[in-house]
Design an enzyme around this catalytic site. Structure first.
Site, PDB file in Angstrom:
ATOM      1  N   GLY A  91      -1.646   4.996  -0.842  1.00 40.78           N
ATOM      2  CA  GLY A  91      -1.665   6.296  -1.511  1.00 40.78           C
ATOM      3  C   GLY A  91      -0.386   7.088  -1.336  1.00 40.78           C
ATOM      4  N   GLY A  99       1.593   9.235   0.322  1.00 42.98           N
ATOM      5  CA  GLY A  99       1.629   9.773   1.677  1.00 42.98           C
ATOM      6  C   GLY A  99       2.595  10.915   1.869  1.00 42.98           C
ATOM      7  N   ASP A 146       4.840  11.869   8.585  1.00 41.58           N
ATOM      8  CA  ASP A 146       4.992  13.338   8.600  1.00 41.58           C
ATOM      9  C   ASP A 146       5.081  13.927   7.198  1.00 41.58           C
ATOM     10  OD1 ASP A 146       7.548  12.645   7.781  1.00 41.58           O
ATOM     11  OD2 ASP A 146       8.523  13.176   9.673  1.00 41.58           O
ATOM     12  N   GLY A 147       5.023  13.070   6.172  1.00 41.88           N
ATOM     13  CA  GLY A 147       5.045  13.577   4.805  1.00 41.88           C
ATOM     14  C   GLY A 147       6.418  13.973   4.292  1.00 41.88           C
ATOM     15  N   ARG A 185      10.790  14.235  -9.235  1.00 38.64           N
ATOM     16  CA  ARG A 185      10.923  13.050 -10.080  1.00 38.64           C
ATOM     17  C   ARG A 185       9.842  13.041 -11.164  1.00 38.64           C
ATOM     18  NH1 ARG A 185       9.197   8.043  -6.003  1.00 38.64           N
ATOM     19  NH2 ARG A 185       7.002   8.608  -5.795  1.00 38.64           N
ATOM     20  N   ARG A 230      -0.053   2.485 -10.723  1.00 41.44           N
ATOM     21  CA  ARG A 230       0.552   1.213 -10.392  1.00 41.44           C
ATOM     22  C   ARG A 230      -0.516   0.150 -10.179  1.00 41.44           C
ATOM     23  NH1 ARG A 230       3.310   3.847  -5.892  1.00 41.44           N
ATOM     24  NH2 ARG A 230       3.734   5.436  -7.429  1.00 41.44           N
ATOM     25  N   ASP A 272       1.836  -2.094  -4.687  1.00 43.57           N
ATOM     26  CA  ASP A 272       1.748  -0.636  -4.808  1.00 43.57           C
ATOM     27  C   ASP A 272       3.049  -0.030  -5.333  1.00 43.57           C
ATOM     28  OD1 ASP A 272       2.303  -1.566  -1.953  1.00 43.57           O
ATOM     29  OD2 ASP A 272       3.078   0.472  -1.860  1.00 43.57           O
ATOM     30  N   ASN A 273       4.093  -0.834  -5.453  1.00 48.02           N
ATOM     31  CA  ASN A 273       5.361  -0.358  -6.002  1.00 48.02           C
ATOM     32  C   ASN A 273       5.636  -0.905  -7.398  1.00 48.02           C
ATOM     33  OD1 ASN A 273       5.943   1.049  -3.631  1.00 48.02           O
ATOM     34  ND2 ASN A 273       6.959  -0.699  -2.698  1.00 48.02           N
TER      35      ASN A 273
END
Length: 583
Positions: free
Chosen positions: A167, A169, A202-203, A260, A267, A337-338
């Site tokens: 997910g 993150g 930590d995002g 972006r 995906r 996932d990419n």
């Protein structure tokens, strides 16, 4: 010399490049010659770029309060996570979780902005980027009207193994924006704080990785490769600790956020998590949404709509990876996932543009086994498409699943046909001759043996005249000089010259122009990015701006780029550079 099998292998895994020396097209900061746009709609001269966006400035939005996004379609289409909060947790039975960005701690600075994205996609006057409101909007401190920020739930196979829930993150989708051309774009902040999918992270994102993402996503667009886009890069003084090479050497860096855009961020892993979790109704709902929104040629009433969707993704993924190979691009982390369902390039991490040609080039130091080497990308694409078929299996009949297996078995032929077309264009070859594949493979093998530069070998072949080829005159053509050291170079060159001569209706100038249109002079080499990053980390964004401008016109020789050495032999220290998954 080489068997047909090896010829096929080299044709599948190779890429090359050259440097212009004969009939140079120089552009300066004030002026630039027009550039023949046959390779991609993205290949525009600086003059075209300026006039394109200055014509309708009066129609652009000059106040961020008037810029609205909408999350309505996404929220109404799917169930939302019933639990609130940004704490890490296992999430079930939803596509998104509501998640509020965590604003970067100031002071904030605008490190870069893409005028083409800001004005051409978002309909904003680029002057807006100089305001404090924009700094906060593009870094998570101010939500645009209509925004209900979301974090997307997905899973994925990472380095060949199912990783479970992954997910967004450290990314927040702000919503969809429909621009004046009727295009719908989904805005996303990367590095904007924790979400339910942050796991132990930590995002945040740091300056070095954010500079790379901003520059490369825009560079890929202008190279004509389907990609997400980057609108802006905001940097802060917020401390962020990272172990860059996972060797225990933890350092404090600074946080940054990239704004972006993509038509969609769904995906392969978006479907996998639902299939793996047995959430089949939600899997169908997501598939129908993706097809209706992004595959208009597929009828919602077609009983084989999932099969047609799969066939389209197989075809477009093969074409995307062939394009990567044709410019020497290695993604670095080709996990499921990419991989976008829309077959665009997303999630720029430890990527690299190959310098010395080698099918074994691995940009990511975290990839110890070379799973995602440049020469393995086509195979990895097939692996990912097979995993996509697994995810689709619960909604396919036995007969449809059998047909889908036949479809994916055709992937290699689709890829090989496309890579062959692209490399023929790189060599300026017209029509089709039986030995064209051999000619391409022969060149790539010589490039590998001599460690010739991928980009500049092809570019210099684009610029050299037929007379120079005949005379073997490669003075100041450093990449061709390297290649010509091969003991079989004269043999190859003779075959190549005869092939060109047989194109009787083709002039030498036409051949050069065609080749220059598909062989860039400038790509984002790691040493160039590293130089810009080093300056950006002390708040000097001049080289980020310079690279952004130069890489917007990669097929045109530019005076400032030549002065910076961007088409010269890479500096010796470039070989010591490393990039990793740490970002």
């Amino acid at each position: 010399m080489w068997s047909p099998f090896k010829v096929l292998v080299f044709a599948l895994v190779a890429a090359s490049s050259f440097t212009p020396v004969h009939v140079l097209e120089f552009c300066t900061d004030r002026d630039c010659h027009s550039h023949d746009n046959t390779a991609s709609n993205s290949q525009l001269s600086p003059n075209t770029f300026k006039s394109r966006w200055n014509i309708s400035v009066s129609n652009l939005i000059q106040d961020l309060d008037r810029f609205r996004v909408s999350c309505k379609k996404l929220i109404e289409a799917f169930p939302i996570d019933v639990v609130d909060g940004n704490f890490a947790r296992s999430v079930k039975n939803c596509i998104f979780s509501k998640s509020i960005p965590t604003p970067l701690k100031g002071p904030l600075r605008l490190a870069a902005a893409s005028k083409e994205v800001i004005e051409g996609i978002l309909d904003l006057d680029v002057a807006v980027t100089q305001s404090d409101d924009f700094l906060h909007f593009a870094s998570g401190g101010r939500l645009p009207p209509g925004s209900i920020p979301l974090a997307h739930r997905y899973g994925g196979y990472q380095f060949g193994y199912w990783a479970g829930q992954l997910g967004d993150g450290r990314a927040h989708s702000l919503g969809q924006y429909t621009n004046r051309k009727g295009e719908v774009w989904e805005l996303q902040l990367k590095g904007s704080g924790k979400t339910p999918y942050s796991r132990s992270g930590d995002g945040r994102a740091v300056i070095r990785s954010s500079v790379r993402e901003f520059l490369c996503s825009e560079a890929m667009h202008f190279l004509g490769v389907p990609t997400s886009r980057a609108a802006s890069l905001i940097v802060s003084d917020e401390p962020v600790t990272r172990d860059q090479f996972y060797d225990g050497n933890v350092k404090t860096e600074r946080g940054a956020v990239v704004l972006r855009l993509a038509r969609s961020w769904f995906r392969i892993g978006s479907l996998e998590i639902l299939s793996q979790s047995g959430e089949i109704d939600l899997l169908r709902k997501l598939l129908i949404f993706v097809i209706d929104e992004h595959f208009p040629s597929i009828s919602s009433d077609d009983p084989d709509k999932y099969l047609v969707f799969y066939s389209t993704v197989v075809n477009e993924t093969a074409h995307l990876i062939a394009q990567w190979m044709s410019i020497g691009f290695a993604h670095g982390v080709c996990n499921t996932d990419n991989f976008s369902l829309l077959s665009i390039t997303i999630d720029y991490g430890p990527f690299g543009f190959m310098e010395s040609y080698s099918p074994n080039f691995v940009p990511n130091t975290s990839d110890d086994e070379g799973r995602y080497s440049i020469g393995a990308q086509a195979d990895v694409g097939l692996f990912n498409l097979q995993k996509l078929l697994m995810a689709l299996s619960p909604v396919l009949s036995k007969q449809q699943e059998s047909k889908a297996k036949h479809i994916v078995n055709g992937y290699v032929d689709i890829y090989h046909k496309r890579i062959h077309q692209l490399f023929k264009a790189k060599l300026g070859l017209l029509e089709e001759e039986e030995d064209d594949g051999y000619l391409i493979a022969f060149l790539l093998k010589m490039m590998e043996d001599t460690q010739s530069d991928f980009t500049m070998t092809f570019r210099q072949l684009s610029e050299v005249s037929a007379q120079q080829l005949h005379d073997r005159d490669f003075t100041q053509l450093w990449a061709l000089e390297d290649l010509s050291s091969h003991k079989l170079f004269s043999d190859w060159l003779s075959v190549y010259q005869l092939r060109l001569i047989r194109q009787q209706t083709d002039s030498d100038l036409d051949r050069q122009q065609r080749m220059r249109n598909v062989n860039p002079r400038y790509v984002l080499r790691n040493w160039m990015a590293e130089s810009a990053i080093s300056k950006a980390e002390i708040n000097d964004f001049s080289e980020v701006e310079l690279l952004h401008h130069i890489l917007s016109f990669p097929f045109v020789t530019q005076e400032t780029a030549e002065e910076a050495g961007y088409a010269s032999r890479p500096p010796f220290w470039a070989k010591r550079l490393k990039v990793s998954c740490s970002s």
